[in-house]
Scaffold this active site. Structure first.
Site, mmCIF file in Angstrom:
data_model
loop_
_atom_site.group_PDB
_atom_site.id
_atom_site.type_symbol
_atom_site.label_atom_id
_atom_site.label_comp_id
_atom_site.label_asym_id
_atom_site.label_seq_id
_atom_site.Cartn_x
_atom_site.Cartn_y
_atom_site.Cartn_z
ATOM 1 N N LYS A 1 85.273 12.780 22.116
ATOM 2 C CA LYS A 1 86.249 12.815 23.198
ATOM 3 C C LYS A 1 85.700 13.533 24.433
ATOM 4 C CE LYS A 1 88.884 10.856 20.049
ATOM 5 N NZ LYS A 1 88.243 11.098 18.746
ATOM 6 N N ARG B 1 68.040 16.142 7.874
ATOM 7 C CA ARG B 1 69.411 16.380 7.418
ATOM 8 C C ARG B 1 69.712 17.879 7.417
ATOM 9 N NH1 ARG B 1 70.242 17.428 2.451
ATOM 10 N NH2 ARG B 1 68.715 15.940 1.623
ATOM 11 N N ASP C 1 92.186 22.677 16.017
ATOM 12 C CA ASP C 1 91.584 21.484 16.606
ATOM 13 C C ASP C 1 91.785 21.583 18.110
ATOM 14 O OD1 ASP C 1 90.977 18.936 17.615
ATOM 15 O OD2 ASP C 1 91.633 17.938 15.782
ATOM 16 N N TYR D 1 96.915 14.659 14.569
ATOM 17 C CA TYR D 1 96.233 13.368 14.635
ATOM 18 C C TYR D 1 96.421 12.631 13.306
ATOM 19 C CZ TYR D 1 92.227 10.205 14.206
ATOM 20 O OH TYR D 1 91.423 9.130 13.961
#
Length: 386
Positions: free
Chosen positions: A201, A50, A176, A103
């Site tokens: 994406k 982690r 973004d 978005y």
């Protein structure tokens, strides 16, 4: 070093000392923990996956390199990256100015989580005019949050101009960059403080991994982001890190084809009798075409289309497509199409969608890398049904 070279080699240089096998591709390190010889010396700097994993670390170096930045962090999703960023930079009473065309998932996160539960204020402005952002800034404004091009209306903002306004006011700029990809745009070089990506994406590009990223050149900010990434735990798995890293290696090639096909689709639809409007920065008719040419190296593979008729005709058109899969997401090698009002932006109240310009006849298209003639034929036959 050129983008294409960075995309292949950054983070994956063979280490003949640490890896005697001379791996050309960083291995998938599935280990959850790492043994050490001495109590206070983690082997290779790794102690628990982690906190840090060699496969993810290699990807993070690659992400920074292709964005022209110093530091990268990989997350389990784009929204996990956004959540970590907000946790790192905002507290109750702070204020954010955001582009009004965002978005839907980002606006839902802002409104339903950080505004309702944590007392953080959000204002939305049409960032196409930097003066609108300037007018919305308050004394407690900490972040200017931008998308360029936006999702789903493909609107742009002058990142450099807004960065100047924000920094004068003591606010950070977050961009973004998912729609453009690092191949076509590098906001850090335009003055942005942090770049956000849904690596799901274009960066991964094959619709087989969910992921997100934050990129910055600010060392102090990076350390804060990394602390919150480790503390909150929204990290990208080793296998997904491998997939995204592999996808990046062909990013330059894919983006060139996405752009070429998207321009062909945009030009075809612009002249079709069943189409009311086409939103694509690569068209000379786009009102911000000059800005796109100024701050981007190309126009990417996303476009949106306003159809003539009503929602019934729009749904009929979507049902009759064969090559364009009716699905959320974008940026994969395959072509996708979706209806923002009922899919990606359904969480935004109808009144807000209308205010921004998201109508019931708007469709968003992610143009893939298939044969362009086949894509045009599919669109033409589906439009012929309405």
């Amino acid at each position: 070093m050129g983008f294409d070279t960075q995309a292949i080699h950054a983070g994956e240089e063979p280490d003949f000392d640490g890896h005697p096998s001379g791996d050309v591709v960083v291995p998938i390190h599935l280990s959850s923990t790492f043994a050490r010889r001495d109590v206070d010396e983690p082997t290779g700097g790794f102690e628990y996956s982690r906190s840090g994993n060699p496969t993810r670390f290699a990807l993070e170096k690659k992400l920074a390199a292709i964005e022209g930045a110093r530091y990268g962090l990989a997350f389990s999703s784009g929204l996990a990256a956004e959540t970590t960023l907000c946790l790192s930079l905002l507290k109750a009473g702070d204020h954010v100015v955001a582009f009004d065309d965002l978005y839907g998932g980002t606006r839902r996160l802002f409104t339903r989580v950080f505004q309702e539960n944590y007392g953080i204020g959000f204002s939305y402005a049409d960032a196409r005019d930097p003066e609108n952002i300037k007018a919305a800034i308050r004394k407690d404004t900490k972040i200017i949050w931008l998308e360029s091009p936006t999702n789903p209306l493909l609107r742009l903002c002058d990142i450099r101009a807004i960065a100047g306004i924000a920094h004068d006011a003591g606010a950070r700029v977050v961009v973004d960059n998912t729609f453009a990809s690092p191949y076509f745009q590098q906001p850090i070089g335009l003055g942005a403080d942090v770049v956000v990506h849904s690596t799901t994406k274009y960066i991964n590009g094959h619709s087989d991994s969910i992921g997100g990223a934050l990129v910055t050149s600010d060392e102090e900010l990076f350390r804060k982001l990394r602390f919150h990434q480790n503390t909150a735990g929204g990290i990208l798995s080793p296998f997904d890190s491998f997939l995204v890293s592999r996808g990046i290696k062909t990013l330059a090639l894919r983006m060139k084809r996405h752009e070429k096909n998207a321009l062909a689709v945009a030009e075809f639809l612009s002249g079709h009798a069943k189409v009311a409007a086409v939103y694509y920065p690569g068209l000379a008719s786009h009102p911000q075409h000059a800005l796109a040419r100024k701050q981007m190296k190309g126009f990417s593979g996303m476009l949106s289309v306003e159809l003539k008729g009503g929602e019934a005709e729009t749904r009929k058109f979507l049902r009759h497509l064969h090559l364009f899969a009716l699905a959320e997401s974008l940026g994969g090698v395959e072509s996708l199409i979706e209806h923002p009002a009922t899919m990606t932006h359904a969480s935004i109240p109808p009144s807000e969608r209308k205010k921004v310009g998201i109508s019931d006849t708007l469709v968003r298209i992610s143009v893939g890398i298939e044969n362009a003639d086949d894509l045009l034929a599919d669109l033409d036959q589906a439009l012929g049904t309405i």
